[in-house]
Design a protein around this motif. Sequence first.
Motif, PDB file in Angstrom:
ATOM      1  N   VAL A 132       0.836  -1.203   0.000  1.00  0.00           N
ATOM      2  CA  VAL A 132       0.000   0.000   0.000  1.00  0.00           C
ATOM      3  C   VAL A 132       0.875   1.259   0.000  1.00  0.00           C
ATOM      4  O   VAL A 132       0.591   2.237  -0.719  1.00  0.00           O
ATOM      5  N   SER A 133       1.951   1.244   0.790  1.00  0.00           N
ATOM      6  CA  SER A 133       2.843   2.407   0.846  1.00  0.00           C
ATOM      7  C   SER A 133       3.507   2.650  -0.498  1.00  0.00           C
ATOM      8  O   SER A 133       3.646   3.796  -0.945  1.00  0.00           O
ATOM      9  N   GLY A 134       3.927   1.577  -1.165  1.00  0.00           N
ATOM     10  CA  GLY A 134       4.534   1.722  -2.481  1.00  0.00           C
ATOM     11  C   GLY A 134       3.566   2.279  -3.502  1.00  0.00           C
ATOM     12  O   GLY A 134       3.928   3.116  -4.339  1.00  0.00           O
ATOM     13  N   MET A 135       2.312   1.841  -3.439  1.00  0.00           N
ATOM     14  CA  MET A 135       1.298   2.352  -4.375  1.00  0.00           C
ATOM     15  C   MET A 135       1.039   3.834  -4.151  1.00  0.00           C
ATOM     16  O   MET A 135       0.696   4.565  -5.093  1.00  0.00           O
ATOM     17  N   ASN A 136       1.193   4.293  -2.900  1.00  0.00           N
ATOM     18  CA  ASN A 136       0.948   5.694  -2.575  1.00  0.00           C
ATOM     19  C   ASN A 136       2.207   6.554  -2.668  1.00  0.00           C
ATOM     20  O   ASN A 136       2.161   7.740  -2.326  1.00  0.00           O
ATOM     21  N   GLY A 137       3.316   5.965  -3.107  1.00  0.00           N
ATOM     22  CA  GLY A 137       4.538   6.733  -3.282  1.00  0.00           C
ATOM     23  C   GLY A 137       5.374   6.915  -2.041  1.00  0.00           C
ATOM     24  O   GLY A 137       6.368   7.653  -2.058  1.00  0.00           O
ATOM     25  N   HIS A 138       5.041   6.240  -0.938  1.00  0.00           N
ATOM     26  CA  HIS A 138       5.827   6.330   0.294  1.00  0.00           C
ATOM     27  C   HIS A 138       6.849   5.183   0.299  1.00  0.00           C
ATOM     28  O   HIS A 138       6.711   4.198   1.021  1.00  0.00           O
ATOM     29  N   PHE A 139       7.875   5.326  -0.501  1.00  0.00           N
ATOM     30  CA  PHE A 139       8.796   4.224  -0.742  1.00  0.00           C
ATOM     31  C   PHE A 139       9.694   3.922   0.460  1.00  0.00           C
ATOM     32  O   PHE A 139      10.060   2.766   0.687  1.00  0.00           O
ATOM     33  N   ALA A 140      10.069   4.936   1.222  1.00  0.00           N
ATOM     34  CA  ALA A 140      10.880   4.696   2.418  1.00  0.00           C
ATOM     35  C   ALA A 140      10.100   3.849   3.421  1.00  0.00           C
ATOM     36  O   ALA A 140      10.638   2.897   4.007  1.00  0.00           O
ATOM     37  N   HIS A 141       8.835   4.170   3.614  1.00  0.00           N
ATOM     38  CA  HIS A 141       7.996   3.397   4.520  1.00  0.00           C
ATOM     39  C   HIS A 141       7.822   1.962   4.007  1.00  0.00           C
ATOM     40  O   HIS A 141       7.784   1.009   4.796  1.00  0.00           O
ATOM     41  N   ALA A 142       7.712   1.827   2.701  1.00  0.00           N
ATOM     42  CA  ALA A 142       7.557   0.494   2.112  1.00  0.00           C
ATOM     43  C   ALA A 142       8.793  -0.363   2.364  1.00  0.00           C
ATOM     44  O   ALA A 142       8.695  -1.541   2.741  1.00  0.00           O
ATOM     45  N   GLY A 143       9.982   0.225   2.167  1.00  0.00           N
ATOM     46  CA  GLY A 143      11.212  -0.520   2.425  1.00  0.00           C
ATOM     47  C   GLY A 143      11.345  -0.908   3.880  1.00  0.00           C
ATOM     48  O   GLY A 143      11.713  -2.051   4.205  1.00  0.00           O
ATOM     49  N   MET A 144      11.029   0.015   4.782  1.00  0.00           N
ATOM     50  CA  MET A 144      11.103  -0.293   6.210  1.00  0.00           C
ATOM     51  C   MET A 144      10.118  -1.392   6.596  1.00  0.00           C
ATOM     52  O   MET A 144      10.416  -2.242   7.439  1.00  0.00           O
ATOM     53  N   VAL A 159      15.350   0.377  -2.697  1.00  0.00           N
ATOM     54  CA  VAL A 159      14.273   1.375  -2.744  1.00  0.00           C
ATOM     55  C   VAL A 159      14.375   2.321  -1.555  1.00  0.00           C
ATOM     56  O   VAL A 159      14.230   3.546  -1.706  1.00  0.00           O
ATOM     57  N   TRP A 160      14.620   1.783  -0.365  1.00  0.00           N
ATOM     58  CA  TRP A 160      14.693   2.594   0.840  1.00  0.00           C
ATOM     59  C   TRP A 160      15.874   3.575   0.782  1.00  0.00           C
ATOM     60  O   TRP A 160      15.756   4.735   1.169  1.00  0.00           O
ATOM     61  N   SER A 161      17.021   3.104   0.280  1.00  0.00           N
ATOM     62  CA  SER A 161      18.228   3.937   0.253  1.00  0.00           C
ATOM     63  C   SER A 161      18.075   5.147  -0.659  1.00  0.00           C
ATOM     64  O   SER A 161      18.617   6.217  -0.374  1.00  0.00           O
ATOM     65  N   TRP A 162      17.375   4.966  -1.774  1.00  0.00           N
ATOM     66  CA  TRP A 162      17.234   6.063  -2.742  1.00  0.00           C
ATOM     67  C   TRP A 162      15.767   6.372  -3.001  1.00  0.00           C
ATOM     68  O   TRP A 162      15.355   6.621  -4.130  1.00  0.00           O
TER      69      TRP A 162
END
Length: 280
Positions: free
Chosen positions: A60-72, A176-179
């Motif tokens: 869900v986070s990746g779909m919403n563009g919150h990639f740092a949260h998705a990686g974590m 993804v999280w790093s960048w």
Amino acid sequence: MSNPDDNSFKDVEEHPLAQIVDEHVEEVEVKGEKIRRKGVYLLPNLFTTAALFAGFFAIVSGMNGHFAHAGMAIFAAQILDGFDGRVARMTNTTSAFGVQYDSLSDMVSFGLAPALVMFSWGLEPLGKVGWAAAFIFCACAALRLARFNTQAEVVDSRYFVGLASPPAAAILAGTVWSWSDVVPSYEVSMALAIITTLVGLLMVSNVRYTSFKGLNLKGRVPFVVLFVAVLVFVLVTVDPARMLLLMAVTYCLSGLLAWGVGVCKRPKVTAKNDNTNKDQ
């Protein structure tokens, strides 16, 4: 009226309540005798459910563009996934249901989630190529988990055959999280597609990786080992995304390095020996 506490129904399927609530019944073997047990163990399956939720949250986070949260979230799923099996063994609550539930949770958290997060962040500009790379990773994770479940009793527990899905997911999630604040260029997206595909193929390869299941954490170790552990914790705290990515990549390359050394050490049959064998 029938007594609700009546125990005359020896088989669970014959009980009237079974028509309303489909309760899980598991047949286990204890001292050579098969026993039917109802229900599931709560504690280990709570950890599995939490890991499943972390994988869902990453998608869900990746779909919403919150990639740092998705990686974590994917890394959080790995921590939770590491607890469920250990808790089950420590509390003697292992079950066939738990094994299957854990495998399905792993498929979401370490197969589907990293593939979709990577696609949303860096593979979408490639169109069908990006779709293909993400699907290859997802399919390889499913095949890897299916092979592991069917070979768990026949392979050496000290090693994994193929890269395990959690470190494979860690490579994608760590990248993804790093960048997460960078928009990849087309060239970078192509490189990410290649990396995603190769990591996926490593999961279904025959390269052996150390499982660390034989690691004894209860025994005494040299003081320097504790110092190195503290140093690793400090480095992870300073830059968790890149340090966790570095650890995942190092583990990935360790299996390839060991495989390459093994290939080089294989005895080579010379032409002279071949001719000798033919004469015999």
